[in-house]
Design a protein around this motif. Structure first.
Motif, PDB file in Angstrom:
ATOM      1  N   ARG A 167       0.415  -1.522   0.102  1.00  0.00           N
ATOM      2  CA  ARG A 167       0.302  -0.375  -0.060  1.00  0.00           C
ATOM      3  C   ARG A 167       1.048   1.291  -0.214  1.00  0.00           C
ATOM      4  N   LYS A 168       1.975   1.422   0.519  1.00  0.00           N
ATOM      5  CA  LYS A 168       2.598   2.692   0.932  1.00  0.00           C
ATOM      6  C   LYS A 168       3.796   2.611  -0.844  1.00  0.00           C
ATOM      7  N   GLU A 169       4.295   1.497  -1.315  1.00  0.00           N
ATOM      8  CA  GLU A 169       4.608   1.782  -1.850  1.00  0.00           C
ATOM      9  C   GLU A 169       3.930   2.392  -3.399  1.00  0.00           C
ATOM     10  N   LEU A 170       2.520   1.197  -3.217  1.00  0.00           N
ATOM     11  CA  LEU A 170       1.411   2.370  -4.321  1.00  0.00           C
ATOM     12  C   LEU A 170       1.240   4.408  -4.263  1.00  0.00           C
ATOM     13  N   LEU A 171       0.620   4.010  -2.947  1.00  0.00           N
ATOM     14  CA  LEU A 171       0.709   5.283  -3.445  1.00  0.00           C
ATOM     15  C   LEU A 171       1.959   6.255  -3.022  1.00  0.00           C
ATOM     16  N   ASN A 172       3.448   5.665  -2.728  1.00  0.00           N
ATOM     17  CA  ASN A 172       4.515   6.608  -3.098  1.00  0.00           C
ATOM     18  C   ASN A 172       4.656   6.709  -5.278  1.00  0.00           C
ATOM     19  N   LEU A 173       3.650   6.007  -5.377  1.00  0.00           N
ATOM     20  CA  LEU A 173       3.885   5.596  -7.377  1.00  0.00           C
ATOM     21  C   LEU A 173       3.111   6.746  -7.701  1.00  0.00           C
ATOM     22  N   LEU A 174       2.129   7.031  -6.726  1.00  0.00           N
ATOM     23  CA  LEU A 174       0.927   7.959  -7.428  1.00  0.00           C
ATOM     24  C   LEU A 174       1.195   9.543  -7.904  1.00  0.00           C
ATOM     25  N   GLN A 175       2.423   9.977  -7.611  1.00  0.00           N
ATOM     26  CA  GLN A 175       2.592  11.258  -8.124  1.00  0.00           C
ATOM     27  C   GLN A 175       3.373  10.784  -9.398  1.00  0.00           C
ATOM     28  N   TYR A 176       3.894   9.679 -10.159  1.00  0.00           N
ATOM     29  CA  TYR A 176       3.925   9.804 -11.339  1.00  0.00           C
ATOM     30  C   TYR A 176       2.423   9.217 -12.306  1.00  0.00           C
ATOM     31  N   THR A 177       1.754   8.690 -11.699  1.00  0.00           N
ATOM     32  CA  THR A 177       0.628   8.938 -13.194  1.00  0.00           C
ATOM     33  C   THR A 177      -0.179   9.476 -12.991  1.00  0.00           C
ATOM     34  N   LEU A 192      -6.594   1.785  -0.511  1.00  0.00           N
ATOM     35  CA  LEU A 192      -5.447   2.021  -0.529  1.00  0.00           C
ATOM     36  C   LEU A 192      -5.319   2.459  -0.049  1.00  0.00           C
ATOM     37  N   THR A 193      -6.458   4.119   0.524  1.00  0.00           N
ATOM     38  CA  THR A 193      -6.869   5.008   0.814  1.00  0.00           C
ATOM     39  C   THR A 193      -6.950   4.919   2.655  1.00  0.00           C
ATOM     40  N   GLY A 194      -7.347   3.717   2.784  1.00  0.00           N
ATOM     41  CA  GLY A 194      -7.676   3.533   4.225  1.00  0.00           C
ATOM     42  C   GLY A 194      -9.460   3.830   5.225  1.00  0.00           C
ATOM     43  N   CYS A 195      -9.768   3.947   3.799  1.00  0.00           N
ATOM     44  CA  CYS A 195     -11.418   5.198   4.181  1.00  0.00           C
ATOM     45  C   CYS A 195     -12.493   3.825   3.727  1.00  0.00           C
ATOM     46  N   GLU A 196     -13.635   4.328   4.038  1.00  0.00           N
ATOM     47  CA  GLU A 196     -15.232   3.665   3.927  1.00  0.00           C
ATOM     48  C   GLU A 196     -15.096   4.768   3.111  1.00  0.00           C
ATOM     49  N   VAL A 197     -15.937   3.507   1.770  1.00  0.00           N
ATOM     50  CA  VAL A 197     -16.324   4.192   0.612  1.00  0.00           C
ATOM     51  C   VAL A 197     -17.562   3.687   0.317  1.00  0.00           C
ATOM     52  N   SER A 198     -18.459   3.604   1.459  1.00  0.00           N
ATOM     53  CA  SER A 198     -19.931   3.477   0.619  1.00  0.00           C
ATOM     54  C   SER A 198     -20.804   4.134   0.549  1.00  0.00           C
ATOM     55  N   THR A 199     -20.586   5.951   0.608  1.00  0.00           N
ATOM     56  CA  THR A 199     -21.355   6.890   0.602  1.00  0.00           C
ATOM     57  C   THR A 199     -20.751   7.319  -0.566  1.00  0.00           C
ATOM     58  N   GLU A 200     -21.373   8.555  -1.729  1.00  0.00           N
ATOM     59  CA  GLU A 200     -20.619   9.724  -2.106  1.00  0.00           C
ATOM     60  C   GLU A 200     -19.714  10.669  -1.306  1.00  0.00           C
ATOM     61  N   VAL A 238     -11.588  10.404  -2.620  1.00  0.00           N
ATOM     62  CA  VAL A 238     -10.472  10.630  -4.152  1.00  0.00           C
ATOM     63  C   VAL A 238      -9.481  12.530  -3.485  1.00  0.00           C
ATOM     64  N   VAL A 239      -9.907  12.696  -2.760  1.00  0.00           N
ATOM     65  CA  VAL A 239      -9.374  13.855  -2.126  1.00  0.00           C
ATOM     66  C   VAL A 239      -7.666  13.305  -1.512  1.00  0.00           C
ATOM     67  N   PHE A 240      -7.562  12.580  -0.973  1.00  0.00           N
ATOM     68  CA  PHE A 240      -6.825  11.799  -0.210  1.00  0.00           C
ATOM     69  C   PHE A 240      -5.132  10.898  -0.871  1.00  0.00           C
ATOM     70  N   LEU A 241      -6.441  10.874  -2.027  1.00  0.00           N
ATOM     71  CA  LEU A 241      -5.722   9.913  -3.634  1.00  0.00           C
ATOM     72  C   LEU A 241      -4.931  11.401  -3.941  1.00  0.00           C
ATOM     73  N   GLY A 242      -5.305  12.432  -4.291  1.00  0.00           N
ATOM     74  CA  GLY A 242      -4.848  13.857  -5.061  1.00  0.00           C
ATOM     75  C   GLY A 242      -3.857  14.577  -4.521  1.00  0.00           C
ATOM     76  N   GLU A 243      -4.017  14.219  -2.822  1.00  0.00           N
ATOM     77  CA  GLU A 243      -2.599  15.080  -2.068  1.00  0.00           C
ATOM     78  C   GLU A 243      -1.569  14.026  -1.798  1.00  0.00           C
ATOM     79  N   HIS A 244      -1.990  12.463  -2.496  1.00  0.00           N
ATOM     80  CA  HIS A 244      -0.070  11.858  -2.977  1.00  0.00           C
ATOM     81  C   HIS A 244       0.035  12.124  -4.163  1.00  0.00           C
TER      82      HIS A 244
END
Length: 150
Positions: A26-36, A49-57, A64-70
């Motif tokens: 998970r940590k390795e994939l998060l580090n790669l996000l800056q190149y994607t 990947l985010t460690g978040c519940e994703v049941s609601t909008e 999505v914000v979490f991944l954007g921050e990465h």
């Protein structure tokens, strides 16, 4: 040198059910996000990947914000593993910019997520913009299902 666009499909488990990730992945994939250019998780992969519940909008937006921050600019959240009609939604800079609702079939095709990501990557590498590339990839995968019905 010119770098090809990097598209990541963060596969956590195989269609057959086998776990594909080890400790620290998970940590390795998060580090790669800056190149994607694009990441293509389903909801289970997004949650892992985010460690978040994703049941609601709202929870999806937080993820999505979490991944954007990465460093990830665009996220195509695939809905094939969710209940009801599968909805795929593309977020760019945290904003939903494209969405398609597919059909639910009574059979499973293995590797459709990988094919979707690969086709999008190929379209981006050919110089297509993001939304047309994702649209073409989506249509390609839908055609696979339709061919399987024949």
């Amino acid at each position: 040198s010119v770098m090809a666009p990097l598209v990541m499909d963060p596969v956590r488990s195989a269609s057959s059910g086998g776990d594909l990730v080890g400790v620290g992945m998970r940590k390795e994939l998060l580090n790669l996000l800056q190149y994607t250019v694009l990441i293509t998780p389903n909801r289970d992969e997004l949650s892992w990947l985010t460690g978040c519940e994703v049941s609601t909008e709202s929870e999806i937006e937080d993820a999505v914000v979490f991944l954007g921050e990465h460093g990830c600019g665009s996220i195509l959240i695939k809905g094939g593993h969710s209940k009801g009609a599968p909805v795929d939604t593309l977020y760019t800079q945290g904003i939903p910019v494209w969405s398609r609702t597919g059909e639910r079939y009574d059979f499973t095709l293995r590797g459709t997520g990988c094919r979707l990501a690969s086709f999008a990557a190929a379209m981006l590498a050919k110089g297509n913009d993001l939304i047309p590339a994702v649209d073409a990839a989506y249509n390609y995968v839908q055609d696979l299902f339709l061919k399987h019905l024949k």
